[in-house]
Write a protein that holds these residues in place. Structure first.
Motif, PDB file in Angstrom:
ATOM      1  N   LEU A  67     -36.964 -34.071   8.849  1.00  0.00           N
ATOM      2  CA  LEU A  67     -35.648 -34.568   9.262  1.00  0.00           C
ATOM      3  C   LEU A  67     -35.598 -34.814  10.769  1.00  0.00           C
TER       4      LEU A  67
ATOM      5  N   PRO B  62     -39.014 -29.489   5.462  1.00  0.00           N
ATOM      6  CA  PRO B  62     -37.941 -30.498   5.477  1.00  0.00           C
ATOM      7  C   PRO B  62     -37.270 -30.679   6.845  1.00  0.00           C
ATOM      8  N   PRO B  63     -36.956 -29.591   7.601  1.00  0.00           N
ATOM      9  CA  PRO B  63     -36.381 -29.868   8.922  1.00  0.00           C
ATOM     10  C   PRO B  63     -37.349 -30.571   9.880  1.00  0.00           C
TER      11      PRO B  63
ATOM     12  N   LEU C 137     -39.712 -24.769   5.884  1.00  0.00           N
ATOM     13  CA  LEU C 137     -39.766 -25.176   7.287  1.00  0.00           C
ATOM     14  C   LEU C 137     -40.182 -26.653   7.402  1.00  0.00           C
TER      15      LEU C 137
END
Lengths: 51, 488
Positions: B45, B41-42, B39
């Motif tokens: 990003l 990395p998003p 959860l």
């Protein structure tokens, strides 16, 4: 996608489970705009070879 | 989510001078056992895809030149201010970011980034250029700096087994942000100004650009706050399943010790890496800055070029794709072959490719495109791999703050790169009359820079033990006393 399990913390907190739907939603929210940008850029890039 | 548990009470004198609301505090976002690290990395990003818009400013540059009736330089300086502020704010607020955690940093970055668009949009709307400088340049630049470093140390801590992959994913987002913002800007501006269709030669009116700024402010606020809401930090004793930190230490240059940001900048390793990043970025900017006119000039015969303006725009698109892909692919590769070897590739192979570009780049379009694309992938890879390199050398303790200080190299390169290329080209002739040979002096300067960077990378050795933090230091006490070893 791997799902690493955390080691039990020393404070004795009970483990939680991160909903798969939340992970999918989060990746979709960032993935859709990125896919849009990639598509548009590839479309532009092809003009190098076609126009 | 979870509550603070094993952390010692912090001294009020050591806490942030500005009291953070409870929901932003680091203690509130410590993940409980079982939390899924994918959860994170998003969340990273969500921030980097927004601030990556900074590389898409050329879309409305001509519109602003017409709207304000000023020179290209007067508008171009907005981007320069933003990049300089990026480096300064990352350097100044890096320790604050490490101490207060990624949610506070992402929230703060969102406030600055969005305020930048609002104030900048107001400046466009009221035709006050100084407001654009203050808004997008200063406020937006601060948002860029804090936002850029905000998820990096968190990702490294969540992915101790694959730090290059983790930072590659986030910093790829910065490249991806431009890919999204460029076409989206054109579509939104053509919606706000029906007289503008997004094709070359037409420019939207100032009101359309102002409306674009306000729209971006709203969109980016939502996205960045989403990232801030879902981000978590791992507990101090958390490890991925099956991960043994002792296996990491067996790799050359990788330490399990900790070095503070204050001490890191006193080490030769920091300044060698600063030189490496500066040289790599300066060389990459040399191509990026001139991409569209450069490909046309390389294939110019007399007054005409065999490469049309639309094809030149396609070349910019190809470079954007390789810039983004290089960030992910090369940084992930560095997890397997090591950070020092991958920089030998970026700088050593990059140097050879630059020589090839200068000598045989005009032999065929595909040769030119291939060489430039690989060079730009190394440029992106250099950005994405450097946080993992810092982690290898200095540990995870204050890697965010150290990364922030290192980003001053980006600011310096952002000034030096265009300055070198433009000043050399100015001596070679008028724009529109240049040919491949006119680019050779600038390209060979870049070759020299890459050689300097290559040597600097070769000189990187493990950090001397005198700079290591005492072993009794835990991450929690370290955060509570960030400056205690600074005077060493």
């Amino acid at each position: 996608m791997s799902t690493p399990l955390s080691k039990q913390s020393t404070d004795g907190q009970s483990p939680v489970h991160t909903p798969t739907g939340l992970i999918a939603l989060a990746w979709t929210l960032v993935g859709v705009p990125l896919a849009y940008g990639l598509y548009q850029t590839v479309k532009t890039a092809t003009t190098l070879f076609t126009g | 989510m979870s509550k603070p548990t094993d952390r010692p009470a912090r001294s009020p004198a050591r806490r942030s001078p500005v009291a953070l609301p409870g929901f932003l505090q680091r203690e509130r976002i410590v993940a409980r056992p079982g939390f899924n690290r994918w959860l994170i990395p998003p969340a990273a990003l969500a921030v980097h895809l927004c601030i990556g818009q900074a590389y898409a400013t050329s879309v409305y540059k001509n519109a602003l030149v017409e709207h304000f009736a000023v020179s290209q330089t007067a508008i171009g300086i907005v981007f320069s201010i933003a990049i300089v502020m990026l480096g300064l704010s990352a350097a100044l607020f890096g320790t604050w970011v490490d101490r207060n955690g990624p949610r506070a940093a992402m929230f703060t970055a969102a406030c600055f980034w969005v305020s930048g668009f609002l104030v900048g949009g107001l400046g466009i709307e009221t035709q006050q250029l100084w407001l654009l400088y203050l808004g997008y340049g200063v406020l937006g630049g601060i948002g860029l700096g804090i936002g850029y470093i905000s998820p990096v140390s968190t990702l490294i801590k969540w992915f101790p087994d694959r730090p290059g992959l983790a930072t590659g994913m986030a910093i790829m987002g910065f490249g991806g942000g431009a890919l999204i913002a460029s076409p989206l800007s054109r579509q939104l501006m053509s919606y706000y100004d029906p007289g503008y269709d997004g094709t070359a030669g037409t420019v939207p009116n100032g009101e359309a650009v102002a409306a674009l700024f306000f729209t971006f402010a709203a969109l980016y606020l939502v996205f960045m706050m989403f990232g801030a809401a879902i981000v978590r930090v791992p507990a101090d004793d958390w490890r991925p399943t099956g991960f043994d930190p002792s296996t990491v230490k067996q790799k050359a240059l990788v330490t399990t010790e900790s070095v503070s940001a204050a001490n890191a900048i006193k080490t030769p390793q920091f300044w060698l890496l600063w030189t490496v990043l500066f040289c790599n970025v300066t060389a990459g900017i040399g191509i990026l800055e001139q991409a569209a006119p450069m490909i046309q000039d390389f294939f110019r015969s007399g007054d005409t070029s065999t490469v049309a303006a639309t094809a030149a725009a396609g070349f910019v698109g190809v470079l954007s794709l390789f810039n983004m892909a290089g960030r992910f692919v090369w940084s992930s590769t560095s997890d397997f072959i090591g950070r020092k070897p991958i920089y030998m590739v970026y700088l050593g192979v990059g140097l050879l490719l630059y020589v090839a570009l200068a000598t045989i780049g005009n032999s065929a379009t595909w040769v030119f495109v291939l060489l430039a694309a690989v060079i730009i992938s190394f440029y992106g890879g250099g950005f994405a791999t450097v946080p993992a390199y810092l982690r290898d050398l200095f540990g995870t303790y204050q890697v965010g703050a150290i990364h922030g200080r290192l980003l001053t190299a980006w600011s310096a390169a952002g000034v030096a790169g265009p300055l070198i290329v433009n000043s050399v080209l100015d001596t070679q002739g008028e724009p529109g009359t240049l040919v491949a040979a006119n680019y050779r002096p600038a390209l060979f300067i870049m070759v020299g820079l890459l050689a300097v960077g290559f040597v600097a990378n070769l000189l990187v050795k493990p950090v001397a033990s005198k700079w290591h933090e005492p072993h009794a230091t835990t991450p929690a006490t370290a955060r509570a006393n960030p400056e205690r070893s600074a005077a060493r």
